[in-house]
Design a protein around this motif. Structure first.
Motif, PDB file in Angstrom:
ATOM      1  N   TYR A 170      36.495  30.285  67.353  1.00  0.00           N
ATOM      2  CA  TYR A 170      37.603  29.342  67.213  1.00  0.00           C
ATOM      3  C   TYR A 170      38.692  29.869  66.282  1.00  0.00           C
ATOM      4  CZ  TYR A 170      33.837  26.648  69.186  1.00  0.00           C
ATOM      5  OH  TYR A 170      32.808  26.233  69.994  1.00  0.00           O
ATOM      6  N   VAL A 171      38.336  30.819  65.428  1.00  0.00           N
ATOM      7  CA  VAL A 171      39.330  31.444  64.525  1.00  0.00           C
ATOM      8  C   VAL A 171      39.132  32.963  64.634  1.00  0.00           C
ATOM      9  CG1 VAL A 171      39.997  29.686  62.836  1.00  0.00           C
ATOM     10  CG2 VAL A 171      37.759  30.699  62.645  1.00  0.00           C
ATOM     11  N   PRO A 172      39.562  33.539  65.764  1.00  0.00           N
ATOM     12  CA  PRO A 172      39.205  34.933  66.055  1.00  0.00           C
ATOM     13  C   PRO A 172      39.841  35.973  65.119  1.00  0.00           C
ATOM     14  CG  PRO A 172      40.558  33.964  67.803  1.00  0.00           C
ATOM     15  CD  PRO A 172      40.244  32.864  66.870  1.00  0.00           C
ATOM     16  N   PHE A 173      40.656  35.504  64.182  1.00  0.00           N
ATOM     17  CA  PHE A 173      41.238  36.461  63.226  1.00  0.00           C
ATOM     18  C   PHE A 173      40.265  36.822  62.098  1.00  0.00           C
ATOM     19  CE2 PHE A 173      42.469  32.150  61.875  1.00  0.00           C
ATOM     20  CZ  PHE A 173      41.976  32.136  60.591  1.00  0.00           C
ATOM     21  N   LEU A 174      39.097  36.159  62.053  1.00  0.00           N
ATOM     22  CA  LEU A 174      38.214  36.295  60.886  1.00  0.00           C
ATOM     23  C   LEU A 174      37.862  37.736  60.515  1.00  0.00           C
ATOM     24  CD1 LEU A 174      35.465  33.501  60.913  1.00  0.00           C
ATOM     25  CD2 LEU A 174      37.396  33.789  59.375  1.00  0.00           C
ATOM     26  N   LYS A 175      37.615  38.572  61.547  1.00  0.00           N
ATOM     27  CA  LYS A 175      37.200  39.945  61.246  1.00  0.00           C
ATOM     28  C   LYS A 175      38.381  40.868  60.953  1.00  0.00           C
ATOM     29  CE  LYS A 175      32.662  39.987  63.348  1.00  0.00           C
ATOM     30  NZ  LYS A 175      31.929  40.080  64.605  1.00  0.00           N
ATOM     31  N   GLU A 176      39.592  40.353  61.124  1.00  0.00           N
ATOM     32  CA  GLU A 176      40.776  41.207  60.885  1.00  0.00           C
ATOM     33  C   GLU A 176      41.168  41.275  59.416  1.00  0.00           C
ATOM     34  OE1 GLU A 176      44.051  40.015  63.340  1.00  0.00           O
ATOM     35  OE2 GLU A 176      42.717  39.842  65.089  1.00  0.00           O
ATOM     36  N   TYR A 177      40.619  40.359  58.622  1.00  0.00           N
ATOM     37  CA  TYR A 177      41.047  40.273  57.223  1.00  0.00           C
ATOM     38  C   TYR A 177      39.874  40.417  56.257  1.00  0.00           C
ATOM     39  CZ  TYR A 177      45.453  38.407  59.020  1.00  0.00           C
ATOM     40  OH  TYR A 177      46.642  38.251  59.670  1.00  0.00           O
ATOM     41  N   HIS A 178      40.223  40.892  55.062  1.00  0.00           N
ATOM     42  CA  HIS A 178      39.288  40.768  53.948  1.00  0.00           C
ATOM     43  C   HIS A 178      39.688  39.495  53.205  1.00  0.00           C
ATOM     44  CE1 HIS A 178      36.687  41.622  50.614  1.00  0.00           C
ATOM     45  NE2 HIS A 178      37.706  41.436  49.791  1.00  0.00           N
ATOM     46  N   PHE A 179      38.701  38.636  52.900  1.00  0.00           N
ATOM     47  CA  PHE A 179      38.988  37.363  52.233  1.00  0.00           C
ATOM     48  C   PHE A 179      38.408  37.343  50.824  1.00  0.00           C
ATOM     49  CE2 PHE A 179      38.791  36.260  56.773  1.00  0.00           C
ATOM     50  CZ  PHE A 179      40.011  35.596  56.924  1.00  0.00           C
ATOM     51  N   VAL A 180      39.194  36.809  49.906  1.00  0.00           N
ATOM     52  CA  VAL A 180      38.650  36.497  48.582  1.00  0.00           C
ATOM     53  C   VAL A 180      38.696  34.976  48.456  1.00  0.00           C
ATOM     54  CG1 VAL A 180      38.867  36.814  46.097  1.00  0.00           C
ATOM     55  CG2 VAL A 180      39.485  38.681  47.663  1.00  0.00           C
ATOM     56  N   ILE A 181      37.513  34.402  48.250  1.00  0.00           N
ATOM     57  CA  ILE A 181      37.393  32.934  48.179  1.00  0.00           C
ATOM     58  C   ILE A 181      37.131  32.567  46.724  1.00  0.00           C
ATOM     59  CG2 ILE A 181      36.064  30.940  48.987  1.00  0.00           C
ATOM     60  CD1 ILE A 181      35.106  32.843  51.353  1.00  0.00           C
ATOM     61  N   ASN A 182      38.095  31.883  46.118  1.00  0.00           N
ATOM     62  CA  ASN A 182      37.953  31.444  44.727  1.00  0.00           C
ATOM     63  C   ASN A 182      37.795  29.947  44.712  1.00  0.00           C
ATOM     64  OD1 ASN A 182      38.204  33.126  42.289  1.00  0.00           O
ATOM     65  ND2 ASN A 182      39.802  34.078  43.569  1.00  0.00           N
ATOM     66  N   THR A 214      39.778  25.264  46.472  1.00  0.00           N
ATOM     67  CA  THR A 214      39.515  26.625  46.940  1.00  0.00           C
ATOM     68  C   THR A 214      40.822  27.344  47.233  1.00  0.00           C
ATOM     69  OG1 THR A 214      37.385  25.991  47.865  1.00  0.00           O
ATOM     70  CG2 THR A 214      38.392  27.974  48.787  1.00  0.00           C
ATOM     71  N   THR A 215      40.916  28.553  46.698  1.00  0.00           N
ATOM     72  CA  THR A 215      42.042  29.420  47.038  1.00  0.00           C
ATOM     73  C   THR A 215      41.504  30.562  47.885  1.00  0.00           C
ATOM     74  OG1 THR A 215      43.229  28.895  45.025  1.00  0.00           O
ATOM     75  CG2 THR A 215      43.849  30.954  46.099  1.00  0.00           C
ATOM     76  N   LEU A 216      42.109  30.736  49.043  1.00  0.00           N
ATOM     77  CA  LEU A 216      41.691  31.807  49.945  1.00  0.00           C
ATOM     78  C   LEU A 216      42.809  32.849  49.971  1.00  0.00           C
ATOM     79  CD1 LEU A 216      39.560  32.595  52.189  1.00  0.00           C
ATOM     80  CD2 LEU A 216      41.164  31.590  53.808  1.00  0.00           C
ATOM     81  N   THR A 217      42.465  34.079  49.586  1.00  0.00           N
ATOM     82  CA  THR A 217      43.437  35.164  49.650  1.00  0.00           C
ATOM     83  C   THR A 217      43.003  36.088  50.778  1.00  0.00           C
ATOM     84  OG1 THR A 217      43.589  34.963  47.271  1.00  0.00           O
ATOM     85  CG2 THR A 217      44.608  36.900  48.223  1.00  0.00           C
ATOM     86  N   PHE A 218      43.929  36.468  51.613  1.00  0.00           N
ATOM     87  CA  PHE A 218      43.537  37.299  52.765  1.00  0.00           C
ATOM     88  C   PHE A 218      44.443  38.517  52.893  1.00  0.00           C
ATOM     89  CE2 PHE A 218      46.907  35.650  55.608  1.00  0.00           C
ATOM     90  CZ  PHE A 218      47.220  34.458  54.976  1.00  0.00           C
ATOM     91  N   SER A 219      43.835  39.639  53.278  1.00  0.00           N
ATOM     92  CA  SER A 219      44.630  40.850  53.474  1.00  0.00           C
ATOM     93  C   SER A 219      44.073  41.624  54.669  1.00  0.00           C
ATOM     94  CB  SER A 219      44.616  41.716  52.213  1.00  0.00           C
ATOM     95  OG  SER A 219      43.302  41.805  51.725  1.00  0.00           O
ATOM     96  N   LYS A 220      44.969  42.134  55.485  1.00  0.00           N
ATOM     97  CA  LYS A 220      44.577  42.853  56.715  1.00  0.00           C
ATOM     98  C   LYS A 220      43.717  44.056  56.361  1.00  0.00           C
ATOM     99  CE  LYS A 220      45.835  42.271  61.124  1.00  0.00           C
ATOM    100  NZ  LYS A 220      46.903  41.523  61.643  1.00  0.00           N
TER     101      LYS A 220
END
Ligand code: DP6
Length: 370
Positions: free
Chosen positions: A99-111, A58-64
């Protein structure tokens, strides 16, 4: 450790975007997890061999993003957008948000991609959820730097990283918490296993005989269709199950019995415990209300052939089952040639389209370079 220990204090770094890639294997339980309490707490301890060939990358790409009001993510399997994967990941995100409170701060693309076909009847939840949990930990790692008293900046230590990744993976799918490391992993509190926890998997801490090194698991794909009853529904049917308490006690007992078996390399006793666990798992399904059967006629044909071959040759071949019709055939390295020959000539005929996967015991997840 308690759940609270996995809530991060503060994030020291601000990161706009990035990417992380992890490859994580599947695992096969020897003592089965079947039945759970709230918050993905197992009703009994389990132990598994980590696999090697069956894995998810899995590659996770994240952007604010501008607003932090909701989860925002897309999922791709083999490059194709998968809308039907979203609800399970959304549930996962809700469970781990604290436990990972940054979750809503980013847009994630999960490949994501699996080494085994998605429709093989092999559950991708263990490898998939563990790979995603590890990617999220790689994001957290970038957000935290710890300044030690010496003034040196360090990052999350490896032990905490793995423990928290296993903790998160468990909240995605219970068995996923046993996929991060190898080669034998225990999940669930057990009185004889120090540091065993209901919250995450730990490495089996005692001596393991040479007989169990490089153990083989050839997976016979008997039925590649969707299961009629999901694991989640099956776990829930252990509430009010007439044999639940005896079953949970039996799992504790079987794990105790495996300790000297692993130490002494006693393959005969290993086989007795592992096959009994597999049949008990399916026995629980057949005796729940509503009852159900996940084995197929060919599952039983294979089991009978294995028993006959074992009796005729004295070789240490045995089977285990997951919550499905496929058969995992377990055997030691020094008997591999003869047993594999038997599988090819006698058992592959019972597989759907002759499909099977050769796997063996492995050592856990790996981070891949960007
Ligand atoms: C039969 O881990 O798939 O494979 O926690 O609901 O996602 P959830 O269940 P899951 O259950 C796996 C059960 C099993 C036995 C085992 O792997 O221990």
């Amino acid at each position: 450790m308690t759940e609270k220990d996995f809530i991060p204090k503060t994030y020291t770094n601000s990161v706009e975007n990035g990417t992380a890639t992890w490859s994580s294997p599947s695992n096969i339980a020897l003592v089965k997890y079947w039945g759970k309490k709230d918050n993905q707490i197992p009703a009994n301890p389990s132990i598994s061999f980590t696999l090697d060939a069956c894995k998810t990358t899995t590659t996770l790409t994240f952007s604010k993003k501008e607003r932090n009001d909701d989860f925002s993510f897309e999922v791709f399997l083999d490059g194709e957008k998968k809308y039907d994967f979203k609800p399970k990941i959304e549930t996962f995100f809700k469970r781990i948000e604290n436990y990972v409170p940054f979750l809503k701060e980013y847009h994630f693309v999960i490949n994501t991609k699996n080494t085994f076909p998605h429709s093989s009847g092999i559950a991708s939840s263990a490898s998939g959820m563990s790979a995603l949990a590890l990617c999220l930990m790689s994001v957290e790692k970038q957000l935290i730097s710890i300044v030690r008293s010496s003034g040196v900046e360090t990052s999350l230590d490896e032990n905490h990283f793995n423990q928290k990744a296993s903790f998160l993976a468990r909240l995605g799918s219970g068995s996923a918490c046993r996929s991060l490391e190898g080669d034998l992993i225990v999940w669930g509190e057990h009185k004889e296993i120090p540091n065993s926890s209901n919250l995450f998997g730990v490495k089996y801490p005692f001596e393991v005989h040479e007989n169990f090194k490089n153990y083989h698991d050839t997976i016979l794909l008997v039925d590649k269709g969707e299961k009629q009853v999901s694991s989640t529904v099956g776990h829930n049917l252990m509430h009010n199950h007439p044999f639940a308490e005896q079953r949970f006690a039996q799992a504790h007992n079987n794990l105790s019995k495996l300790i000297p078996v692993f130490k002494e390399g006693n393959l005969k006793s290993f086989i007795d415990i592992v096959e009994s666990e597999a049949l008990t798992l399916h026995g629980m399904m057949m005796t729940s209300m509503p009852y159900f059967i996940l084995m197929k006629p060919n599952t039983l044909e294979i089991i009978n052939k294995i028993w006959r071959f074992r009796q005729d040759t004295g070789l240490h071949i045995c089977f285990t089952l997951d919550a499905g019709a496929n058969v995992h055939i377990l055997y030691p390295e020094n008997e591999a040639q003869e047993i594999y020959e038997f599988i090819k000539t006698e058992l592959v005929a019972y597989c759907q389209n002759g499909h099977y996967i050769c796997d063996r015991i492995g050592f856990g997840a790996k981070q891949l370079p960007i």
